[in-house]
Design an enzyme around this catalytic site. Structure first.
Site, mmCIF file in Angstrom:
data_model
loop_
_atom_site.group_PDB
_atom_site.id
_atom_site.type_symbol
_atom_site.label_atom_id
_atom_site.label_comp_id
_atom_site.label_asym_id
_atom_site.label_seq_id
_atom_site.Cartn_x
_atom_site.Cartn_y
_atom_site.Cartn_z
ATOM 1 N N GLY A 51 0.869 -1.179 0.000
ATOM 2 C CA GLY A 51 0.000 0.000 0.000
ATOM 3 C C GLY A 51 0.896 1.216 0.000
ATOM 4 N N GLU A 52 0.659 2.129 0.906
ATOM 5 C CA GLU A 52 1.478 3.340 0.990
ATOM 6 C C GLU A 52 1.999 3.445 2.421
ATOM 7 O OE1 GLU A 52 2.083 4.907 -1.926
ATOM 8 O OE2 GLU A 52 3.565 5.913 -0.695
ATOM 9 N N SER A 53 3.306 3.246 2.577
ATOM 10 C CA SER A 53 3.865 3.135 3.931
ATOM 11 C C SER A 53 3.660 4.410 4.760
ATOM 12 C CB SER A 53 5.346 2.773 3.859
ATOM 13 O OG SER A 53 6.061 3.708 3.077
ATOM 14 N N CYS A 82 6.194 -5.073 0.335
ATOM 15 C CA CYS A 82 6.356 -3.779 -0.334
ATOM 16 C C CYS A 82 6.293 -2.635 0.697
ATOM 17 C CB CYS A 82 5.334 -3.661 -1.456
ATOM 18 S SG CYS A 82 5.791 -2.413 -2.647
ATOM 19 N N ARG A 109 12.811 3.741 -1.144
ATOM 20 C CA ARG A 109 11.431 3.716 -1.628
ATOM 21 C C ARG A 109 11.361 4.102 -3.116
ATOM 22 N NH1 ARG A 109 7.917 7.506 1.691
ATOM 23 N NH2 ARG A 109 6.274 6.444 0.539
ATOM 24 N N ILE A 131 4.913 -3.030 -7.589
ATOM 25 C CA ILE A 131 4.100 -1.825 -7.754
ATOM 26 C C ILE A 131 4.734 -0.694 -6.949
ATOM 27 C CG2 ILE A 131 1.794 -0.815 -7.523
ATOM 28 C CD1 ILE A 131 0.733 -3.757 -7.371
ATOM 29 N N ARG A 132 5.333 0.258 -7.624
ATOM 30 C CA ARG A 132 6.057 1.359 -6.960
ATOM 31 C C ARG A 132 6.888 0.786 -5.801
ATOM 32 N NH1 ARG A 132 3.554 5.915 -4.884
ATOM 33 N NH2 ARG A 132 5.221 7.134 -5.761
ATOM 34 N N HIS A 167 4.341 -7.961 -4.697
ATOM 35 C CA HIS A 167 3.037 -8.488 -4.270
ATOM 36 C C HIS A 167 2.832 -9.869 -4.891
ATOM 37 C CE1 HIS A 167 0.952 -4.625 -2.990
ATOM 38 N NE2 HIS A 167 2.047 -4.160 -3.549
ATOM 39 N N GLU A 169 0.165 -11.657 -3.916
ATOM 40 C CA GLU A 169 -1.246 -11.987 -3.634
ATOM 41 C C GLU A 169 -2.189 -11.599 -4.763
ATOM 42 O OE1 GLU A 169 0.391 -9.482 -2.438
ATOM 43 O OE2 GLU A 169 -0.913 -7.732 -2.270
HETATM 44 N N1 GLN Z 1 5.575 3.112 -2.879
HETATM 45 C C1 GLN Z 1 4.997 2.593 -1.678
HETATM 46 C C2 GLN Z 1 5.695 3.158 -0.443
HETATM 47 O O1 GLN Z 1 6.702 3.768 -0.558
HETATM 48 C C3 GLN Z 1 5.015 1.085 -1.638
HETATM 49 C C4 GLN Z 1 4.174 0.509 -2.778
HETATM 50 C C5 GLN Z 1 3.531 -0.822 -2.504
HETATM 51 O O2 GLN Z 1 3.377 -1.246 -1.355
HETATM 52 N N2 GLN Z 1 3.090 -1.470 -3.544
HETATM 53 O O3 GLN Z 1 5.227 3.009 0.645
#
Ligand code: GLN
Length: 190
Positions: A51-53, A82, A109, A131-132, A167, A169
């Site tokens: 997700g987004e940390s 991630c 990151r 993903i990112r 990921h 999942e």
């Molecule tokens: N870019 C996100 C971060 O820095 C991580 C991306 C992800 O969990 N798929 O938190």
């Protein structure tokens, strides 16, 4: 004899939570959403999802969950995916941010750059998504590298702590080898 299924608590503040359910169930675990201190205490192992940390960190602080998570992470298996990997690394760059420091890892990151924001790869015969994603720039001597991708480690383990920068999942062949390994670890730690 009925063996107890390990309860795998997926921290559900933000990010990819529900897609873990079929993988965990196929691997013989019990999927549980965890959002409160009580739910955190009841789980046998934890997934910190992708997700987004930065958002997750804010929500952990807002809901006062830092201490209960840190306490339980000392005793039970944890898998950071991630953003979750970023939350458990010792050192975070680009930019620096707070973390639980469960493994001696340095992560950068969003390190694949814009053109490779998202890509698929085959890791140990299984299709996964980056993903990112962060890149692990350094891993301490006690950390075992279970898989590499483009010359850097992407699946690592040390003691009860596992990390994937991708990921697994989101692929619909259940269970992924990573979920199978983690549920095994959780079962052995009961
Ligand atoms: N870019 C996100 C971060 O820095 C991580 C991306 C992800 O969990 N798929 O938190």
């Amino acid at each position: 004899m009925v063996l107890k299924k390990p309860i795998i608590g997926v921290l559900a503040l933000q990010g990819a939570v529900e897609p873990h359910r079929p993988h965990l169930e196929a691997a013989g675990g019990e999927f549980r959403i965890v959002k409160t201190a009580e739910q955190i205490r009841e789980a046998d192992a934890y997934i910190l999802p992708g997700g987004e940390s930065t958002t997750m960190l804010k929500l952990i602080e807002t809901f006062g969950l830092w201490d209960v998570l840190a306490q339980n992470f000392k005793e039970k298996p944890v898998w950071g995916i991630c953003a979750g990997a970023i939350l458990i690394a010792e050192t975070v760059k680009n930019p620096e941010q707070k973390s639980f420091k469960l493994l001696p890892l340095t992560v950068e990151r969003n390190a694949y750059g814009r053109q490779l924001d998202s890509h698929h790869a085959n890791i140990k015969g299984y299709e996964v998504s980056f993903i990112r994603a962060p890149i692990i720039k350094d891993a301490g001597p006690g950390v075992e590298v279970l898989a590499e991708h483009q010359g850097t480690p992407v699946w690592l383990q040390s003691g009860k702590v596992m990390v994937t920068t991708f990921h697994p999942e989101l692929t619909m062949t259940y269970p992924s080898p990573m979920h199978a390994a983690f549920v095994d670890q959780a079962r052995q730690s009961l």
